[in-house]
Design an enzyme around this catalytic site. Structure first.
Site, PDB file in Angstrom:
ATOM      1  N   THR A 170       0.850  -1.198   0.000  1.00  0.00           N
ATOM      2  CA  THR A 170       0.000   0.000   0.000  1.00  0.00           C
ATOM      3  C   THR A 170       0.884   1.246   0.000  1.00  0.00           C
ATOM      4  OG1 THR A 170      -1.838  -1.043   1.119  1.00  0.00           O
ATOM      5  CG2 THR A 170      -1.517   1.264   1.595  1.00  0.00           C
ATOM      6  N   VAL A 199     -13.517  -3.683   2.492  1.00  0.00           N
ATOM      7  CA  VAL A 199     -12.868  -2.365   2.528  1.00  0.00           C
ATOM      8  C   VAL A 199     -11.982  -2.319   3.762  1.00  0.00           C
ATOM      9  CG1 VAL A 199     -13.256   0.117   2.762  1.00  0.00           C
ATOM     10  CG2 VAL A 199     -14.763  -1.244   1.300  1.00  0.00           C
ATOM     11  N   ASP A 201      -8.683  -0.030   5.910  1.00  0.00           N
ATOM     12  CA  ASP A 201      -8.544   1.250   6.616  1.00  0.00           C
ATOM     13  C   ASP A 201      -8.282   2.437   5.695  1.00  0.00           C
ATOM     14  OD1 ASP A 201      -5.997  -0.330   6.279  1.00  0.00           O
ATOM     15  OD2 ASP A 201      -5.165   1.635   6.782  1.00  0.00           O
TER      16      ASP A 201
HETATM   17  N1  ASP Z   1      -4.044  -1.341   4.983  1.00  0.00           N
HETATM   18  C1  ASP Z   1      -4.317  -1.974   3.711  1.00  0.00           C
HETATM   19  C2  ASP Z   1      -5.609  -2.724   3.813  1.00  0.00           C
HETATM   20  O1  ASP Z   1      -5.825  -3.410   4.776  1.00  0.00           O
HETATM   21  C3  ASP Z   1      -3.249  -2.902   3.277  1.00  0.00           C
HETATM   22  C4  ASP Z   1      -1.854  -2.371   3.437  1.00  0.00           C
HETATM   23  O2  ASP Z   1      -1.612  -1.356   4.050  1.00  0.00           O
HETATM   24  O3  ASP Z   1      -0.948  -2.990   2.921  1.00  0.00           O
HETATM   25  O4  ASP Z   1      -6.379  -2.654   2.879  1.00  0.00           O
END
Ligand code: ASP
Length: 303
Positions: A170, A199, A201
């Protein structure tokens, strides 16, 4: 105030062959954002340019290169928040756009809402003239193969992706300009093999991101379900309000997530004085920081 940028490329146990692609991806996005910030002093444009560049780079799990969900499709989340007026724009489970962050910003500027999801978000993008991208064109070989492998398993434990050598790239950015205006942005393809409609965070204000010129700007990454439960961005903001320095606020918030929900992930932030902080509890989190014309550093979270 000297303009400042901090960006990240996801918190996880990045395998060695991927170190360099992550470092160079972060470096070029940082440079693009820095140029725009120095030329325009506009933190929104800088955040948009940084995140778009990272979304276009298939190394990262955002835009092209996103993980596939259980249905073999790409559903993406993104958000932007402007700390001067607390305006927010976000999209969740959006499909068929190259740059979800662009649509998130259109939600912020063109609607009276904060968050559009699924078909509504994709329909809004179309209405706004954002180009339609076929799902096949969003897929890359690496993620197709990962999907095939996961689809062949009886049981998939998504949380374990954040604990073992599994991906999570991400992206996020926080920028402050010469007037102390702070903007935060995030973008993700979510977690591999997530349920359709899941969905995380990233598009949720107070969980995956926050920006308030009176306090700080924050962007988070990691196990989204855990980040949502502890409202990680808000947790870091509260710690800044209590007088913690940025590094302490970031690490305090990550430790809190670990202790309350056994969550793994990371945070980047800039406080209202322009001081940066970051913390993560995974082996790596690619981070880049620029101050004015200087690139302070680009590394994997460990200098
Ligand atoms: N936080 C993101 C999610 O859970 C994934 C990530 O940060 O790699 O969608």
């Amino acid at each position: 105030m000297v303009p400042k940028i901090i960006i990240h490329g996801g918190a996880w146990d990045i395998p060695k062959p991927l170190h360099q692609p992550h470092l160079s991806g972060i470096k070029s996005a940082l440079k693009i954002g820095q140029k725009i910030l120095l030329n325009t002093d506009d933190p929104v444009q800088a955040v948009l340019a940084i995140i778009k560049n990272l979304e276009d780079n298939p190394v990262f799990d955002a835009g092209k290169g996103s993980f596939l969900n259980k249905m073999g499709e790409v559903e993406m989340d993104a958000a932007i928040m402007v700390g001067s007026d607390l305006s927010v724009g976000a999209v969740a489970a959006i499909q068929n756009v190259q740059n979800p962050i662009e649509v998130a910003n259109l939600v912020r500027t063109k609607t009276e809402h904060l968050l559009l999801v699924g078909k509504g978000a994709s329909g809004f993008a179309k209405e706004q003239g954002v180009a339609f991208i076929k799902t096949e064109d969003m897929l890359i070989g690496r993620e197709k193969n990962r999907f095939k492998k996961l689809a062949g398993q009886d049981k998939v434990n998504i949380k374990s992706f954040f604990e073992t050598k599994k991906p999570s790239d991400t992206v996020g950015a926080v920028v402050i300009n010469s007037r102390g205006e702070i903007v935060a942005g995030t973008s993700t393809g979510g977690t591999p093999y997530k349920m359709a409609g899941r969905v995380g965070d990233c598009p949720i204000v107070g969980a995956g991101f926050f920006a308030d010129d009176l306090i700080a700007g924050v962007a988070c990454t990691g196990w989204g379900e855990g980040i949502l439960k502890v409202q990680l961005a808000r947790e870091a903001i509260d710690r800044i309000k209590l007088g913690n320095a940025p590094h302490k606020a970031a690490s305090g918030a990550v430790d809190y997530m670990r202790s309350r929900v056994a969550g793994d992930g990371g945070i980047i932030l800039i406080d209202k004085k322009g001081e940066v902080g970051f913390a993560f509890n995974t082996p790596f989190m690619p981070v880049g920081v620029a101050t004015g014309e200087k690139i302070d550093f680009v590394h994997l979270g460990i200098g």
